[in-house]
Scaffold this motif. Sequence first.
Motif, PDB file in Angstrom:
ATOM      1  N   GLY A 196       0.801  -1.209   0.000  1.00  0.00           N
ATOM      2  CA  GLY A 196       0.000   0.000   0.000  1.00  0.00           C
ATOM      3  C   GLY A 196       0.837   1.264   0.000  1.00  0.00           C
ATOM      4  N   ILE A 197       0.286   2.304  -0.596  1.00  0.00           N
ATOM      5  CA  ILE A 197       0.878   3.633  -0.510  1.00  0.00           C
ATOM      6  C   ILE A 197       0.510   4.174   0.864  1.00  0.00           C
ATOM      7  CG2 ILE A 197       0.847   5.964  -1.472  1.00  0.00           C
ATOM      8  CD1 ILE A 197       0.180   4.642  -4.205  1.00  0.00           C
ATOM      9  N   ALA A 198       1.468   4.789   1.534  1.00  0.00           N
ATOM     10  CA  ALA A 198       1.274   5.147   2.940  1.00  0.00           C
ATOM     11  C   ALA A 198       1.545   6.618   3.206  1.00  0.00           C
ATOM     12  CB  ALA A 198       2.205   4.294   3.802  1.00  0.00           C
ATOM     13  N   THR A 199       1.056   7.065   4.354  1.00  0.00           N
ATOM     14  CA  THR A 199       1.422   8.376   4.873  1.00  0.00           C
ATOM     15  C   THR A 199       2.527   8.139   5.902  1.00  0.00           C
ATOM     16  OG1 THR A 199      -0.170   8.270   6.685  1.00  0.00           O
ATOM     17  CG2 THR A 199      -0.929   9.231   4.600  1.00  0.00           C
ATOM     18  N   GLY A 200       3.173   9.183   6.305  1.00  0.00           N
ATOM     19  CA  GLY A 200       4.183   9.039   7.349  1.00  0.00           C
ATOM     20  C   GLY A 200       5.594   9.054   6.794  1.00  0.00           C
ATOM     21  N   ALA A 201       6.455   8.309   7.453  1.00  0.00           N
ATOM     22  CA  ALA A 201       7.888   8.367   7.150  1.00  0.00           C
ATOM     23  C   ALA A 201       8.268   7.733   5.817  1.00  0.00           C
ATOM     24  CB  ALA A 201       8.671   7.702   8.271  1.00  0.00           C
ATOM     25  N   HIS A 202       7.426   6.847   5.279  1.00  0.00           N
ATOM     26  CA  HIS A 202       7.763   6.139   4.040  1.00  0.00           C
ATOM     27  C   HIS A 202       6.613   6.226   3.054  1.00  0.00           C
ATOM     28  CE1 HIS A 202      11.296   4.570   6.061  1.00  0.00           C
ATOM     29  NE2 HIS A 202      10.514   4.240   7.083  1.00  0.00           N
ATOM     30  N   ASP A 203       6.964   6.083   1.778  1.00  0.00           N
ATOM     31  CA  ASP A 203       5.966   6.211   0.717  1.00  0.00           C
ATOM     32  C   ASP A 203       5.122   4.958   0.549  1.00  0.00           C
ATOM     33  OD1 ASP A 203       6.969   8.797  -0.057  1.00  0.00           O
ATOM     34  OD2 ASP A 203       8.663   7.740  -0.972  1.00  0.00           O
ATOM     35  N   VAL A 204       5.749   3.798   0.721  1.00  0.00           N
ATOM     36  CA  VAL A 204       5.085   2.518   0.481  1.00  0.00           C
ATOM     37  C   VAL A 204       5.447   1.560   1.603  1.00  0.00           C
ATOM     38  CG1 VAL A 204       5.045   0.501  -1.064  1.00  0.00           C
ATOM     39  CG2 VAL A 204       5.006   2.799  -2.024  1.00  0.00           C
ATOM     40  N   LEU A 205       4.465   0.776   2.037  1.00  0.00           N
ATOM     41  CA  LEU A 205       4.700  -0.287   3.016  1.00  0.00           C
ATOM     42  C   LEU A 205       4.228  -1.592   2.402  1.00  0.00           C
ATOM     43  CD1 LEU A 205       3.377   1.488   6.229  1.00  0.00           C
ATOM     44  CD2 LEU A 205       5.757   1.196   5.536  1.00  0.00           C
ATOM     45  N   MET A 206       4.984  -2.669   2.652  1.00  0.00           N
ATOM     46  CA  MET A 206       4.557  -3.964   2.143  1.00  0.00           C
ATOM     47  C   MET A 206       5.037  -5.087   3.039  1.00  0.00           C
ATOM     48  SD  MET A 206       6.795  -4.563  -1.244  1.00  0.00           S
ATOM     49  CE  MET A 206       8.558  -4.710  -1.218  1.00  0.00           C
ATOM     50  N   GLN A 207       4.327  -6.192   2.927  1.00  0.00           N
ATOM     51  CA  GLN A 207       4.693  -7.422   3.633  1.00  0.00           C
ATOM     52  C   GLN A 207       5.072  -8.444   2.573  1.00  0.00           C
ATOM     53  OE1 GLN A 207       1.729  -9.131   6.320  1.00  0.00           O
ATOM     54  NE2 GLN A 207       2.337 -11.142   5.590  1.00  0.00           N
ATOM     55  N   VAL A 208       6.183  -9.128   2.795  1.00  0.00           N
ATOM     56  CA  VAL A 208       6.617 -10.175   1.881  1.00  0.00           C
ATOM     57  C   VAL A 208       6.860 -11.461   2.662  1.00  0.00           C
ATOM     58  CG1 VAL A 208       7.677  -8.529   0.287  1.00  0.00           C
ATOM     59  CG2 VAL A 208       9.091  -9.636   1.993  1.00  0.00           C
ATOM     60  N   THR A 209       6.668 -12.585   1.989  1.00  0.00           N
ATOM     61  CA  THR A 209       6.939 -13.889   2.579  1.00  0.00           C
ATOM     62  C   THR A 209       7.897 -14.623   1.651  1.00  0.00           C
ATOM     63  OG1 THR A 209       4.726 -13.942   3.538  1.00  0.00           O
ATOM     64  CG2 THR A 209       5.904 -16.033   3.407  1.00  0.00           C
ATOM     65  N   VAL A 210       9.015 -15.099   2.228  1.00  0.00           N
ATOM     66  CA  VAL A 210      10.028 -15.819   1.448  1.00  0.00           C
ATOM     67  C   VAL A 210      10.512 -17.039   2.235  1.00  0.00           C
ATOM     68  CG1 VAL A 210      10.812 -13.811   0.116  1.00  0.00           C
ATOM     69  CG2 VAL A 210      11.837 -14.282   2.334  1.00  0.00           C
ATOM     70  N   ARG A 211      11.156 -17.953   1.536  1.00  0.00           N
ATOM     71  CA  ARG A 211      11.582 -19.202   2.160  1.00  0.00           C
ATOM     72  C   ARG A 211      12.710 -19.032   3.168  1.00  0.00           C
ATOM     73  NH1 ARG A 211       8.915 -23.285   0.056  1.00  0.00           N
ATOM     74  NH2 ARG A 211       8.042 -23.035  -2.004  1.00  0.00           N
ATOM     75  N   ASP A 212      13.659 -18.145   2.861  1.00  0.00           N
ATOM     76  CA  ASP A 212      14.825 -18.028   3.733  1.00  0.00           C
ATOM     77  C   ASP A 212      15.525 -16.688   3.497  1.00  0.00           C
ATOM     78  OD1 ASP A 212      16.298 -18.378   1.307  1.00  0.00           O
ATOM     79  OD2 ASP A 212      16.365 -20.549   1.629  1.00  0.00           O
ATOM     80  N   LEU A 213      16.620 -16.467   4.232  1.00  0.00           N
ATOM     81  CA  LEU A 213      17.357 -15.205   4.108  1.00  0.00           C
ATOM     82  C   LEU A 213      17.942 -15.014   2.716  1.00  0.00           C
ATOM     83  CD1 LEU A 213      19.150 -15.003   7.570  1.00  0.00           C
ATOM     84  CD2 LEU A 213      17.346 -13.506   6.707  1.00  0.00           C
ATOM     85  N   GLN A 214      18.365 -16.084   2.076  1.00  0.00           N
ATOM     86  CA  GLN A 214      18.911 -15.973   0.730  1.00  0.00           C
ATOM     87  C   GLN A 214      17.847 -15.488  -0.251  1.00  0.00           C
ATOM     88  OE1 GLN A 214      22.263 -16.413  -0.234  1.00  0.00           O
ATOM     89  NE2 GLN A 214      21.362 -15.272  -1.934  1.00  0.00           N
TER      90      GLN A 214
END
Length: 149
Positions: free
Chosen positions: A95-113
């Motif tokens: 989503g496009i956001a107000t505040g300190a950042h322009d966009v916020l998102m959640q991601v899901t991945v298998r591992d740190l790599q």
Amino acid sequence: MELDAIDRAILRLLQEDGRMSYSELSRRLKVPESTVRARVKRLVDGGIIRKFAALINPFKAGYSIIAFIAIDIEPSKVKDAVDKLSNLPEVDVLGIATGAHDVLMQVTVRDLQELENFLLEKLGKIEGIKSTETSILTSVKKWGYARVF
């Protein structure tokens, strides 16, 4: 679209169990099954119900990282960047956001790599992104969804 008590009750029950049959909804709400069918169709057609889906526990499905990423983007490129971000399969919420950042998102991945590859190979190639700030969840204490009823 105005929602009445029956609509709200249907939504509440479907949020608890999206596989609940029309006949079970009818029984619990003490209204005819035809009413339930018509109401659910209206809720779907009206965009109130976006879709019926299974809520997956990513940790049990082989994913170990849920990250929240705050993104700063050149103002003239926010729309194009968000369009590109929305097509990335790792992105769960965006989503496009107000505040300190322009966009916020959640991601899901298998591992740190996979997270590193996502940040460098995918985000890093989107024009206009100036900076990102990534926070990784160390545990999840509550799984939820947009519970509005």
